[in-house]
Scaffold this motif. Structure first.
Motif, short mmCIF file in Angstrom:
data_model
loop_
_atom_site.label_atom_id
_atom_site.label_comp_id
_atom_site.label_asym_id
_atom_site.label_seq_id
_atom_site.Cartn_x
_atom_site.Cartn_y
_atom_site.Cartn_z
N ARG A 117 9.61 -8.71 36.66
CA ARG A 117 10.96 -8.18 36.71
C ARG A 117 11.76 -8.85 37.82
O ARG A 117 11.21 -9.33 38.81
CB ARG A 117 10.93 -6.67 36.91
N TRP B 285 15.09 -8.23 40.45
CA TRP B 285 15.92 -7.21 41.07
C TRP B 285 17.28 -7.81 41.47
O TRP B 285 17.33 -8.90 42.04
CB TRP B 285 15.29 -6.70 42.36
N HIS C 77 19.39 -2.80 40.11
CA HIS C 77 19.15 -2.91 38.67
C HIS C 77 18.04 -3.91 38.47
O HIS C 77 18.06 -5.01 39.02
CB HIS C 77 20.40 -3.37 37.93
N LEU C 78 17.03 -3.50 37.68
CA LEU C 78 15.87 -4.34 37.44
C LEU C 78 15.89 -4.83 36.00
O LEU C 78 15.98 -4.02 35.06
CB LEU C 78 14.57 -3.57 37.70
N PHE C 79 15.83 -6.15 35.84
CA PHE C 79 15.73 -6.77 34.53
C PHE C 79 14.26 -7.09 34.27
O PHE C 79 13.65 -7.87 35.01
CB PHE C 79 16.54 -8.07 34.48
N ALA C 80 13.67 -6.47 33.26
CA ALA C 80 12.26 -6.69 32.94
C ALA C 80 12.13 -7.54 31.69
O ALA C 80 12.91 -7.39 30.74
CB ALA C 80 11.54 -5.36 32.75
N ASP D 171 11.54 -2.73 25.19
CA ASP D 171 12.74 -3.31 25.79
C ASP D 171 13.06 -2.45 27.02
O ASP D 171 13.42 -1.28 26.88
CB ASP D 171 13.91 -3.29 24.81
N SER E 262 14.60 -1.78 31.10
CA SER E 262 15.43 -2.05 32.27
C SER E 262 15.40 -0.79 33.12
O SER E 262 15.07 0.30 32.63
CB SER E 262 16.87 -2.42 31.89
N ASP F 88 17.40 1.35 36.50
CA ASP F 88 18.42 1.53 37.53
C ASP F 88 17.86 2.46 38.60
O ASP F 88 17.20 3.46 38.28
CB ASP F 88 19.70 2.12 36.95
#
Length: 455
Positions: A396, A398, A419-422, A441, A443, A445
């Motif tokens: 992920r 950050w 906000h984390l994009f995985a 899917d 993500s 916060d």
């Protein structure tokens, strides 16, 4: 330590306990969200910033930089969004496995509390109360992955008294003792047909044909039984740290945190459906798994190296490199302590991971300090065949920002957002003869707020 401080610590312990367990969104079930003041820089500079009482946890040696007693108390609100999409899950006969999709959307608070108290120019003591590891994942009992997991909870509650000593103007040393209490609960549905096939002398044909009583079929929600496993244990671990002050505005911090060793003991309980009770094979297997159980788990060691470097224009740069020894967790086997039967096996096969973070903070002399950061967090396991809905995990990234506002010299507040994009979490895992195939899917916060008071 004043009476008021002792009262605050007591309240913090009750508060932190009441708001546990948590869901973890650092690597696997590690909870890095231990201080909202550090979230603004994506947890860069955790061991080198040393500007509030959260240094009790992030680097106890940093307490040497605090000239007055200080309390920092905060909480994070974690808002995950991880939706599972079925992509061809099958039962043990190769037929489409039935059930709705589900996901992880728990809204969870992560509390923490720290108190630091300088005793002299060289010596300081402190205490922290937090949850450095934990998870909560909850699914509906009829979802398509019910044989893999329904509810899972793990909480590592930590009380951490610390001490720091300043050897010179530049070098300080810190040490801490961690009393850790781990509680775990695992729940899932049981495929009564799969349970029947595990009985001595049973066969799929006998279980399906009614030769052992009630005829059973794989993946049938109406015939499902359920299982629950509880366990807990306590341990002591240590942390060691150094803070080297290159100049008034530049510091390097190094921290080692030991992972505890736990032998979780508790109970396994199986709630048999009417179909299972009516089938000699299924009911016989279930009855042998009920009772007292135990499982061993060795939590990972963690090493963090941080740097903070102040520039002349009010800007400070922060960096973090963190290593977590996740390879200590390979397999967790739950054993019935009466008959020696394996009740459940969690195959993690974890690898050690790295975390990299870079951030900056800006203070122009007024009441505001602004922060921003970026980080990359490795997952200890990304193989689809080993992924589990209990801990769905992937690498992920950050992105975060935050601020500190000083009401006065003695009271400030911190706010942080991340906000984390995985990456897509792909799973192709078999349990009880049923294979769960699909992807999450995901993500996340995270919102954090923290108050700081000096005395």
């Amino acid at each position: 330590m004043t009476r008021n401080a002792l009262q605050c610590i007591t309240i913090a312990i009750v508060w932190t306990t009441a708001l546990s367990p948590v869901i973890a969104f650092a690597a696997s079930f590690q909870v890095i969200e231990q201080g909202p003041s550090r979230m603004g820089t994506a947890f860069a500079g955790t061991a080198s910033a040393a500007d509030d009482a959260t240094t009790v946890f992030f680097n106890p040696a940093g307490m040497s930089r605090l000239d007055r007693p200080m309390i920092s108390a905060g909480a994070n609100l974690i808002l995950p969004d991880a939706d599972f999409n079925n992509q061809g899950s099958t039962d043990s006969f190769g037929r489409a496995l039935r059930g709705p999709n589900d996901g992880v959307d728990n809204k969870i608070f992560v509390p923490n509390f720290y108190y630091a108290h300088p005793l002299s120019d060289r010596l300081a003591i402190g205490i922290g109360v937090n949850v450095p590891f934990g998870l909560t994942t909850e699914y509906d009992n009829d979802w398509i992955g019910r044989y893999h997991a329904t509810d899972s909870e793990l909480t590592l509650f930590n009380i951490n008294p610390t001490l720091s000593y300043r050897f010179s103007e530049r070098l300080s040393f810190g040490i801490g003792v961690n009393y850790q209490r781990m509680d775990a609960t695992l729940e899932n549905e049981v495929d009564s047909f799969a349970a029947c096939t595990q009985a001595p002398g049973a066969s799929p044909a006998a279980c399906a044909g009614g030769l052992l009583g009630t005829a059973l079929s794989p993946g049938q929600r109406a015939q499902d039984s359920s299982a629950r496993i509880d366990g807990d244990d306590s341990d002591l671990a240590i942390d060691l740290s150094l803070l080297f002050e290159i100049s008034e505005s530049s510091r390097i911090g190094i921290v080692f945190r030991e992972g505890g060793n736990f032998r979780l003991t508790g109970d396994a309980g199986f709630n048999q459906s009417a179909a299972c009770v009516g089938n000699a094979g299924c009911s016989g297997v279930s009855s042998t798994l009920d009772g007292r159980v135990a499982a061993d788990i060795e939590m990972p060691d963690v090493v963090t190296v941080s740097i903070s470097h102040g520039l002349n224009n009010g800007l400070t740069l922060h960096g973090d490199i963190g290593w977590t020894g996740w390879s200590s967790i390979d397999e967790v086997r739950v054993i019935n302590t009466t008959n020696g039967i394996t009740v459940s096996t969690l195959d993690f096969d974890y690898d050690d991971t790295m975390r990299y973070a870079f951030g900056l903070s800006y203070h122009n002399g007024g009441p505001w300090t602004w922060r921003a950061g970026i980080a990359f967090d490795e997952a200890p396991q990304t193989s689809p065949t080993l992924q589990t809905p209990r801990v769905p995990d992937e690498d992920r990234t950050w992105l975060s920002f935050g601020f500190n506002y000083a009401f006065s010299e003695r009271a400030t507040i911190d706010f942080g957002y991340a906000h984390l994009f995985a990456d897509d979490i792909r799973i192709n895992n078999a349990a009880q003869g049923n294979t769960l195939t699909g992807k999450y899917d995901a993500s996340i916060d995270i919102l954090g707020i923290q108050g700081n008071w000096t005395f």
